[in-house]
Design an enzyme around this catalytic site. Structure first.
Site, PDB file in Angstrom:
ATOM      1  N   ASP A  70       6.723   4.362  -5.830  1.00 25.25           N
ATOM      2  CA  ASP A  70       6.757   3.049  -6.455  1.00 25.25           C
ATOM      3  C   ASP A  70       5.433   2.624  -7.081  1.00 25.25           C
ATOM      4  O   ASP A  70       5.387   2.132  -8.203  1.00 25.25           O
ATOM      5  CB  ASP A  70       7.098   2.046  -5.354  1.00 25.25           C
ATOM      6  CG  ASP A  70       8.292   1.241  -5.743  1.00 25.25           C
ATOM      7  OD1 ASP A  70       9.149   1.797  -6.465  1.00 25.25           O
ATOM      8  OD2 ASP A  70       8.348   0.062  -5.337  1.00 25.25           O
ATOM      9  N   HIS A  76      -6.848  -8.028   2.031  1.00 21.56           N
ATOM     10  CA  HIS A  76      -7.017  -8.831   0.819  1.00 21.56           C
ATOM     11  C   HIS A  76      -7.749 -10.159   1.075  1.00 21.56           C
ATOM     12  O   HIS A  76      -8.740 -10.466   0.420  1.00 21.56           O
ATOM     13  CB  HIS A  76      -5.665  -9.140   0.169  1.00 21.56           C
ATOM     14  CG  HIS A  76      -4.863  -7.911  -0.175  1.00 21.56           C
ATOM     15  ND1 HIS A  76      -5.447  -6.729  -0.543  1.00 21.56           N
ATOM     16  CD2 HIS A  76      -3.527  -7.678  -0.213  1.00 21.56           C
ATOM     17  CE1 HIS A  76      -4.497  -5.826  -0.791  1.00 21.56           C
ATOM     18  NE2 HIS A  76      -3.321  -6.379  -0.596  1.00 21.56           N
TER      19      HIS A  76
END
Ligand code: BG6
Length: 489
Positions: A16, A241
């Site tokens: 993906d 993140h």
């Protein structure tokens, strides 16, 4: 240069990420003329495929920002001619040796530089690194390897992974990607702080009341439940993140903009942080909901997720930095899937104006009258500052208005995808936006104990409906630290 070549091998080419991000980013770089003169791209995966089939696959999935531009088709054709496919097992020395032979043909005697992008599940990482480095390293130029998270799932497994990787690679060959660092507004954070007089002097406990890092997605784990269930939102978003953004936000001024100087400061601030305990974090999981005749599935309705899964799809946490600059300032994080809106923001709430002359005008809720700086990372990139302003007219009424820098209104240039910047940096050997192993260790040590406790005690997440604003406990957590969440979710 004329005499050297760069070969980029995407290991896991049919996955993906390769389709959605890596190939499109490489194409965008090609389109912009950023790739070196001599380059080739190899897709490497287990399935059998010809070069022509890979090209069809790549062209179908090239849904990048470039595809509406002029000459796109022509450029795409040229780009595809530089893409090749090699089928092989991820743990086969022999198959990587075959790849090596092909790469050599393409390099045609020039200095060879090789970049491997590992876009494969973590359990086969080390084998692939071993095979690539032993059997397909560049003979004379550089060899670099980009690795994607997850970098382990706690301190121990991450350290073990680092140790294994270092058997085959030097630290400066390992490019650990955190794609949030490649986002335009995250990169801009240092510019904002260090090149504007009006921010940096305020950047401390003296003027800042709290800082919020908010990540929200308006879709669930759709299709990725199998991966996600083993990690959960804290490992998927917060430990990497959001913590990376926090480190850039809160670090001391680096000696220079060199990668090592910046990363030294990031490690320092991460190591000054307090390890989280169960009191500092709340977790949630989304459940199915039906609204307006539409049924939205719950997390455990995903058939790759065990029915009794307690994995958090939402979390909120309060973090503290025990250093002179930030002592006592709550840094709050909130991250969730299947919420009502997609967005990522940094919110900085400033303190009250001491002895504010206009106190009466605000009534009792002085909190509503403090300045707030908002950095909207996505979507609709923007930086705005909430200020108090007099409503025009004869009376004295104040309101809160925004000084607003909306990127779409200010800049006509499109914002590149994070992967474009990061791939280009890796090709150029710029390490500033990649995670060094000591940063990774520091990041894991903050979260590992609490993650273990949550799992050992089988802490039940608070359930929230798909598409809602998330569980109410996030507000209680914030309130305990006298914080009110900004209004994104
Ligand atoms: C990935 C996470 O790192 O970041 C995903 O694994 C998440 O769960 C994604 O959806 C979000 O990235 P972006 O760039 O779309 O905000």
């Amino acid at each position: 240069t004329e005499n050297s070549t760069v070969s980029i091998t995407i290991v896991g080419a049919s996955g993906d990420l390769a389709k959605k991000k890596i190939f499109p980013a490489l194409f965008a770089l090609y389109y912009e003329g950023c790739l070196p003169e001599h380059f080739s791209i190899f897709g490497y995966a287990r399935s059998k495929m010809t070069d022509a089939e890979l090209r069809v696959m790549v062209s179908r999935t090239l849904t990048c920002r470039i595809d509406k531009r002029e000459n796109c088709d022509e450029k795409m054709e040229q780009f595809l001619q530089r893409c090749f496919y090699h089928s092989g097992q991820y743990d086969s020395q022999e198959h990587f040796r075959d790849l090596d032979r092909k790469l050599k043909e393409h390099e045609a005697g020039r200095v060879s530089n090789r970049l491997f992008y590992l876009s494969i599940p973590p359990n086969i990482f080390v084998d692939a690194v071993k095979c690539a480095s032993v059997s397909a390293s560049a003979a004379n130029g550089w060899t670099r390897v980009i690795v994607e998270k997850p970098f382990g799932r706690d301190s121990e497994s991450s350290a073990a992974l680092t140790k294994s990787l270092k058997q085959y690679l030097d630290e400066d060959q390992i490019f650990r990607i955190d794609h949030y660092l490649g986002k335009e507004l995250v990169e801009n954070l240092s510019v904002l702080r260090f090149s504007n007089l009006i921010f940096e002097p305020l950047w401390s406990r003296q003027y800042i009341r709290n800082v919020q890092f908010i990540f929200s997605e308006n879709f669930g784990t759709e299709g990725r439940g199998g991966y996600f269930d083993n990690y959960g939102i804290v490992r998927d978003i917060m430990q990497n993140h959001l913590l990376q953004i926090l480190a850039l936000f809160a670090m001391e001024t680096p000696v220079s903009l060199d990668a090592e100087d910046i990363r030294n400061e990031k490690v320092k601030v991460l190591r000054s942080m307090r390890t989280l305990t169960l009191d500092d974090i709340v977790i949630g999981q989304y459940k199915g909901d039906t609204r307006g005749g539409v049924t939205y599935p719950g997390y455990i309705d995903d058939n790759t997720v065990p029915k009794d899964s307690l994995t958090p799809t939402f979390a909120a946490a309060a973090l503290f930095i025990d250093n002179p600059r930030w002592d006592g300032v709550p840094f709050l994080m909130k991250a969730g899937k299947a919420l009502h809106k997609r967005g990522a923001e940094i919110r900085v709430q400033f303190r009250h104006v001491p002895g504010n002359l206009y106190k009466k005008t605000f009534g009792t809720d002085l909190d509503q009258a403090t300045n707030e700086l908002v950095i909207r990372v996505q979507p609709d990139e923007a930086i705005y500052l909430k200020i108090n302003n007099k409503v025009p007219g004869l009376g004295m009424r104040l309101d809160r208005s925004n000084l607003n820098l909306l990127y779409a209104a200010r800049y006509s240039k499109e914002i590149p995808d994070a992967y474009e910047r990061l791939l280009l940096d890796a090709i150029e050997g710029e390490r500033r936006l990649f995670i060094r192993s000591d940063e990774l260790d520091a990041a894991w040590s903050l979260f590992t104990p609490v993650l273990k406790e949550i799992e050992e005690k089988k802490v039940t997440p608070e359930y929230y409906p798909y598409g809602s604003r998330g569980p109410v406990i996030a507000h209680y957590l914030a309130a305990r630290h006298k914080v009110r969440w900004g209004d994104i979710i």
